[in-house]
Each structure stands twice: as structure tokens, then as C-alpha cells.
Scaffold this motif. Sequence first.
Motif, PDB file in Angstrom:
ATOM      1  N   SER A   6       0.813  -1.227   0.000  1.00  0.00           N
ATOM      2  CA  SER A   6       0.000   0.000   0.000  1.00  0.00           C
ATOM      3  C   SER A   6       0.845   1.277   0.000  1.00  0.00           C
ATOM      4  N   HIS A   7       2.060   1.224   0.546  1.00  0.00           N
ATOM      5  CA  HIS A   7       2.941   2.399   0.579  1.00  0.00           C
ATOM      6  C   HIS A   7       4.191   2.127  -0.262  1.00  0.00           C
ATOM      7  N   ILE A   8       4.597   3.139  -1.022  1.00  0.00           N
ATOM      8  CA  ILE A   8       5.924   3.063  -1.653  1.00  0.00           C
ATOM      9  C   ILE A   8       6.928   2.914  -0.513  1.00  0.00           C
ATOM     10  N   HIS A   9       7.880   1.998  -0.675  1.00  0.00           N
ATOM     11  CA  HIS A   9       8.810   1.777   0.434  1.00  0.00           C
ATOM     12  C   HIS A   9      10.110   1.157  -0.046  1.00  0.00           C
ATOM     13  N   CYS A  10      11.099   1.149   0.853  1.00  0.00           N
ATOM     14  CA  CYS A  10      12.328   0.373   0.654  1.00  0.00           C
ATOM     15  C   CYS A  10      12.344  -0.711   1.709  1.00  0.00           C
ATOM     16  N   PHE A  11      12.887  -1.858   1.348  1.00  0.00           N
ATOM     17  CA  PHE A  11      13.106  -2.894   2.354  1.00  0.00           C
ATOM     18  C   PHE A  11      14.524  -3.420   2.204  1.00  0.00           C
ATOM     19  N   ALA A  12      15.275  -3.379   3.291  1.00  0.00           N
ATOM     20  CA  ALA A  12      16.629  -3.952   3.300  1.00  0.00           C
ATOM     21  C   ALA A  12      16.609  -5.102   4.303  1.00  0.00           C
ATOM     22  N   PRO A  13      16.832  -6.337   3.843  1.00  0.00           N
ATOM     23  CA  PRO A  13      16.633  -7.498   4.720  1.00  0.00           C
ATOM     24  C   PRO A  13      17.627  -7.591   5.882  1.00  0.00           C
ATOM     25  N   GLY A  14      18.816  -6.979   5.750  1.00  0.00           N
ATOM     26  CA  GLY A  14      19.822  -7.113   6.812  1.00  0.00           C
ATOM     27  C   GLY A  14      20.387  -8.518   6.854  1.00  0.00           C
ATOM     28  N   ALA A  47      16.875  -5.825   9.758  1.00  0.00           N
ATOM     29  CA  ALA A  47      16.023  -5.544   8.596  1.00  0.00           C
ATOM     30  C   ALA A  47      15.474  -4.123   8.742  1.00  0.00           C
ATOM     31  N   LEU A  48      15.419  -3.400   7.617  1.00  0.00           N
ATOM     32  CA  LEU A  48      14.932  -2.018   7.631  1.00  0.00           C
ATOM     33  C   LEU A  48      13.753  -1.891   6.679  1.00  0.00           C
ATOM     34  N   LEU A  49      12.633  -1.439   7.208  1.00  0.00           N
ATOM     35  CA  LEU A  49      11.431  -1.236   6.400  1.00  0.00           C
ATOM     36  C   LEU A  49      11.153   0.263   6.410  1.00  0.00           C
ATOM     37  N   SER A  50      11.113   0.869   5.228  1.00  0.00           N
ATOM     38  CA  SER A  50      11.075   2.332   5.184  1.00  0.00           C
ATOM     39  C   SER A  50      10.031   2.831   4.187  1.00  0.00           C
ATOM     40  N   PRO A  51       8.826   3.151   4.668  1.00  0.00           N
ATOM     41  CA  PRO A  51       7.773   3.652   3.772  1.00  0.00           C
ATOM     42  C   PRO A  51       7.878   5.161   3.537  1.00  0.00           C
ATOM     43  N   ARG A  52       7.245   5.596   2.463  1.00  0.00           N
ATOM     44  CA  ARG A  52       7.145   7.036   2.192  1.00  0.00           C
ATOM     45  C   ARG A  52       5.772   7.532   2.659  1.00  0.00           C
ATOM     46  N   GLY A  53       5.732   8.676   3.302  1.00  0.00           N
ATOM     47  CA  GLY A  53       4.461   9.250   3.727  1.00  0.00           C
ATOM     48  C   GLY A  53       3.577   9.544   2.521  1.00  0.00           C
ATOM     49  N   GLN A  54       2.259   9.382   2.688  1.00  0.00           N
ATOM     50  CA  GLN A  54       1.344   9.481   1.539  1.00  0.00           C
ATOM     51  C   GLN A  54       0.662  10.836   1.392  1.00  0.00           C
ATOM     52  N   VAL A  55       0.972  11.762   2.310  1.00  0.00           N
ATOM     53  CA  VAL A  55       0.384  13.099   2.200  1.00  0.00           C
ATOM     54  C   VAL A  55       1.414  14.015   1.558  1.00  0.00           C
ATOM     55  N   LEU A  56       0.953  14.899   0.663  1.00  0.00           N
ATOM     56  CA  LEU A  56       1.882  15.865   0.074  1.00  0.00           C
ATOM     57  C   LEU A  56       1.518  17.256   0.553  1.00  0.00           C
ATOM     58  N   GLU A  57       2.495  17.963   1.124  1.00  0.00           N
ATOM     59  CA  GLU A  57       2.285  19.355   1.536  1.00  0.00           C
ATOM     60  C   GLU A  57       3.202  20.202   0.654  1.00  0.00           C
ATOM     61  N   PHE A  87      -0.133  -1.242   6.666  1.00  0.00           N
ATOM     62  CA  PHE A  87       1.026  -1.470   5.795  1.00  0.00           C
ATOM     63  C   PHE A  87       2.061  -2.345   6.510  1.00  0.00           C
ATOM     64  N   VAL A  88       2.291  -2.065   7.793  1.00  0.00           N
ATOM     65  CA  VAL A  88       3.271  -2.864   8.549  1.00  0.00           C
ATOM     66  C   VAL A  88       2.828  -4.327   8.587  1.00  0.00           C
ATOM     67  N   THR A  89       1.527  -4.546   8.785  1.00  0.00           N
ATOM     68  CA  THR A  89       1.019  -5.930   8.792  1.00  0.00           C
ATOM     69  C   THR A  89       1.286  -6.609   7.446  1.00  0.00           C
ATOM     70  N   GLU A  90       0.964  -5.891   6.355  1.00  0.00           N
ATOM     71  CA  GLU A  90       1.199  -6.453   4.999  1.00  0.00           C
ATOM     72  C   GLU A  90       2.682  -6.757   4.802  1.00  0.00           C
ATOM     73  N   ALA A  91       3.527  -5.792   5.172  1.00  0.00           N
ATOM     74  CA  ALA A  91       4.967  -5.939   4.935  1.00  0.00           C
ATOM     75  C   ALA A  91       5.556  -7.057   5.789  1.00  0.00           C
ATOM     76  N   ARG A  92       5.032  -7.224   7.001  1.00  0.00           N
ATOM     77  CA  ARG A  92       5.546  -8.308   7.852  1.00  0.00           C
ATOM     78  C   ARG A  92       5.287  -9.658   7.209  1.00  0.00           C
ATOM     79  N   LYS A  93       4.102  -9.803   6.593  1.00  0.00           N
ATOM     80  CA  LYS A  93       3.787 -11.069   5.907  1.00  0.00           C
ATOM     81  C   LYS A  93       4.676 -11.239   4.689  1.00  0.00           C
ATOM     82  N   ARG A  94       4.768 -10.172   3.902  1.00  0.00           N
ATOM     83  CA  ARG A  94       5.506 -10.226   2.637  1.00  0.00           C
ATOM     84  C   ARG A  94       6.985 -10.546   2.861  1.00  0.00           C
ATOM     85  N   TYR A  95       7.576  -9.910   3.883  1.00  0.00           N
ATOM     86  CA  TYR A  95       9.022 -10.065   4.103  1.00  0.00           C
ATOM     87  C   TYR A  95       9.360 -11.023   5.250  1.00  0.00           C
TER      88      TYR A  95
END
Length: 214
Positions: A6-14, A47-57, A87-95
Amino acid sequence: MNEELSHIHCFAPGNRREATPLLLLHGTGGDENDLLPLGEAIAPGAALLSPRGQVLEHGMPRFFRRLAEGVFDEDDVRRRANELADFVTEARKRYEIAAPIALGYSNGANVAAAMMLLRPEALAGGILLRAMVPLREAPVVDLGGKPVLIVSGQSDPIIPPSNSQRLATMLAKAGADVQHRTLPVDHQLSQADLAIAKEWLANVETTKSKTVAV
Ligand code: MLT
């Protein structure tokens, strides 16, 4: 950059499966790449999970809407904190990773604090750098001893010391194990933030491994 969830993100498995993953949450105008070096320095091999915020100011990514500096649209805080927890729940399953400790800076620290209060199951703890109270009324929640480090700046022009103190009290009242440090700095991060966060996290990991071993 990964756009599948759901969020654009980076994932580094470590390379240390036993290390608690970090959820990296950038400040206003940042993105998913900003805190990767800080995360690697504070938690080498995690492991590093790093999403981008979805609001634009004005084109700058954030994690929730604000009405003015330090004045938050609390309905949006609730909505976005819940979406981020999903998103964290989704990413935890995915990774296939454990619940992360949030490492948030400024707006990222504020959304991390909101997640702890609204969706405590999403996080194993939090490192909140330059955080303030995200919701005027604290929801009733049991943080069950989750570890939280708040690092504030004595001369932060955005966050009065009384506000970060109120956040520390709010989280402690909800049952978190809070450590609050104030540095002689402003809103910018300093080397001292890194050193304090690294030492705090090492202690949290030692306590966790002792608990697991018992
Ligand atoms: C916020 O809006 O979350 C805080 O004012 C910090 C900031 O992003 O400047």
C-alpha cells in the motif's frame, strides 16, 4: 523502491535475523531513502522497512495532514496511522519479519507515537526523535511495557519542552517503558541522537535476548 504494497517503500533485509527490524519514518519533505543510513548505524544488520508518507504538503511527503506547524488534522492523524499500521502488517507477511521498532524523526516520530496509541500491536517499541503529542486526547490503550525512547532538543523552535514531556507522560501512563532525553540542540538531528539511540537499542536487545533465554 518498491510499489507493490500500500505504501511506496524500501526494504533492506539485513543479515541478522535475530535483530528486531526497524520501521523508518522520515520527516516532512523526506522519503523512503532518508533514514536508511541512520537505521544501519543504529541497528547494524537489522532488517529495515522504510515507507514514504502518503500526504503531500506543497510537494513534500508527510505522514499526515497538518493545519499549521504543530497543529494537526487529528482525523487525518487517526486515518493515516491506521493505514500505516495496516502497511506494517502487509509488509511483515511479505518479508517475514517480526514486529518492528519504529525509528521516526519529526513528522515520522509523531506518526509513530500515534501508531503506538492507536495500534499498539503494530510496533515492538519506538525511537522518537523530535516528537510531539500527536493527539490531544490519548486513547485508552495498554502498551504493556513496550520500550520507547524520546530524544528532544532543548532549543527546538517547533516543539516546546513541555510538549515532548507531555508525550512522554502520555506514553508512560499507557504502560510504555519510556526513557526521555533532552539534548542541547534544536530540531536537527545530532551525533548525540545517534549515540543515544544506538546504546538504548543495544540495551533493549540485550533485555529481549535474556527474556527469550529464560
Ligand atoms: C509535524 O508536522 O509533524 C511537526 O510539526 C514536525 C514537522 O514535520 O515539521
